[in-house]
Write a protein that holds these residues in place. Structure first.
Motif, PDB file in Angstrom:
ATOM      1  N   UNK A   1       3.875 -14.323 -39.464  1.00 58.07           N
ATOM      2  CA  UNK A   1       3.316 -13.088 -40.007  1.00 58.07           C
ATOM      3  C   UNK A   1       4.226 -12.556 -41.114  1.00 58.07           C
ATOM      4  N   UNK A   2       3.573 -12.009 -42.152  1.00 55.47           N
ATOM      5  CA  UNK A   2       4.307 -11.540 -43.338  1.00 55.47           C
ATOM      6  C   UNK A   2       5.247 -12.643 -43.827  1.00 55.47           C
ATOM      7  N   UNK A   3       4.643 -13.771 -44.114  1.00 54.73           N
ATOM      8  CA  UNK A   3       5.411 -14.978 -44.428  1.00 54.73           C
ATOM      9  C   UNK A   3       5.340 -15.303 -45.913  1.00 54.73           C
ATOM     10  N   UNK A   4       6.391 -15.931 -46.376  1.00 53.43           N
ATOM     11  CA  UNK A   4       6.468 -16.400 -47.755  1.00 53.43           C
ATOM     12  C   UNK A   4       7.101 -17.790 -47.745  1.00 53.43           C
ATOM     13  N   UNK A   5       6.545 -18.680 -48.557  1.00 51.98           N
ATOM     14  CA  UNK A   5       7.044 -20.051 -48.602  1.00 51.98           C
ATOM     15  C   UNK A   5       7.704 -20.327 -49.944  1.00 51.98           C
ATOM     16  N   UNK A   6       8.868 -20.930 -49.888  1.00 48.20           N
ATOM     17  CA  UNK A   6       9.599 -21.317 -51.093  1.00 48.20           C
ATOM     18  C   UNK A   6       9.606 -22.833 -51.191  1.00 48.20           C
ATOM     19  N   UNK A   7       9.205 -23.352 -52.345  1.00 52.13           N
ATOM     20  CA  UNK A   7       9.194 -24.790 -52.590  1.00 52.13           C
ATOM     21  C   UNK A   7      10.378 -25.156 -53.482  1.00 52.13           C
ATOM     22  N   UNK A   8      10.992 -26.315 -53.205  1.00 52.91           N
ATOM     23  CA  UNK A   8      12.127 -26.792 -53.989  1.00 52.91           C
ATOM     24  C   UNK A   8      11.706 -28.051 -54.747  1.00 52.91           C
ATOM     25  N   UNK A   9      11.941 -28.041 -56.041  1.00 53.33           N
ATOM     26  CA  UNK A   9      11.562 -29.188 -56.866  1.00 53.33           C
ATOM     27  C   UNK A   9      12.439 -30.384 -56.540  1.00 53.33           C
TER      28      UNK A   9
END
Length: 240
Positions: free
Chosen positions: A57-65
């Motif tokens: 919940x109330x989540x954010x995803x960070x992607x790494x190149x």
């Protein structure tokens, strides 16, 4: 991580509630295996375990190149469900939280959860369970030593009584921590690890107290009238 897996997870949890199957302040890092390269990371204020899957919940995803490792943050989502995040709360707690930071009901639940946890993961919590169960007896058993020392040494030398009591206390604490460490490492049975110091020092204190107050003399006189019992009492060293 399973054998031959191409991706692993590293969990960071601020707080976990086993009974409600909830967690707060989570960060989950996904890494490629076996090279250990960071792939992505999930930030969530809370999560619930439903139907064998974690709901963030109330989540954010960070992607790494893959080339430069540059971080790209995604939008803030009210709910995020990842099918690969299926580890039960009990398994996460057993891997992340030391047993002394959990309340006793959760420690007991993990200690006897043989369905989800193997012996190595359960050992620290089972040892902590038995230690919490037996440790309240430490105060009366140490008092036995204090009373026994005070009945004789205090009449001659107060310092001798204090030194003897401190020496017993130090030995008790060292032996307790050593046995707990062996139990949490699954080197000895958890029951012995959590209770051996209480049992050994308790028997020693009771023997010393009985000797000072004269119970052993009375027992020796009683054994003369009961020859069969005297045989067993001699074997355990209570009479001569």
């Amino acid at each position: 991580m399973l054998p031959n897996a191409t991706q692993s997870e590293i969990w960071y949890i601020g707080r976990i509630q086993l009974k409600e199957k909830k967690a707060e302040n989570l960060e989950i890092l996904f890494r490629s295996e076996p090279d250990g390269r960071d792939l992505s990371k999930i930030f969530a204020s809370s999560a619930t375990y439903q139907g064998g899957t974690w709901h963030f919940h109330n989540a954010r995803r960070a992607e790494y190149s893959a080339s430069q490792g540059q971080e790209t943050l995604g939008p803030l989502l009210p709910e995020l469900v990842l099918p690969e995040c299926t580890a039960p709360p009990e398994t996460l707690a057993a891997k992340l939280l030391p047993p002394d930071e959990l309340p006793w009901p959760d420690v007991t639940r993990l200690a006897f959860d043989r369905a989800r946890l193997n012996d190595r993961l359960r050992a620290p919590y089972e040892t902590e369970h038995w230690n919490r169960l037996a440790y309240p007896l430490a105060c009366p058993l140490l008092c036995l030593f204090g009373v026994a020392f005070g009945m004789t040494d205090a009449r001659r030398n107060v310092a001798a009584t204090i030194f003897s009591s401190v020496f017993v206390l130090f030995g008790f604490l060292v032996f307790t921590r050593l046995s707990i460490a062996l139990g949490q490492g699954n080197r000895i049975p958890s029951f012995l690890a959590g209770t051996s110091s209480i049992l050994l020092f308790g028997l020693g204190g009771l023997y010393l107290f009985a000797d000072k107050v004269g119970w052993l003399w009375e027992l020796q006189g009683w054994s003369r009238e009961h020859p069969r019992a005297a045989v067993w009492l001699r074997r355990v060293g209570l009479i001569t």
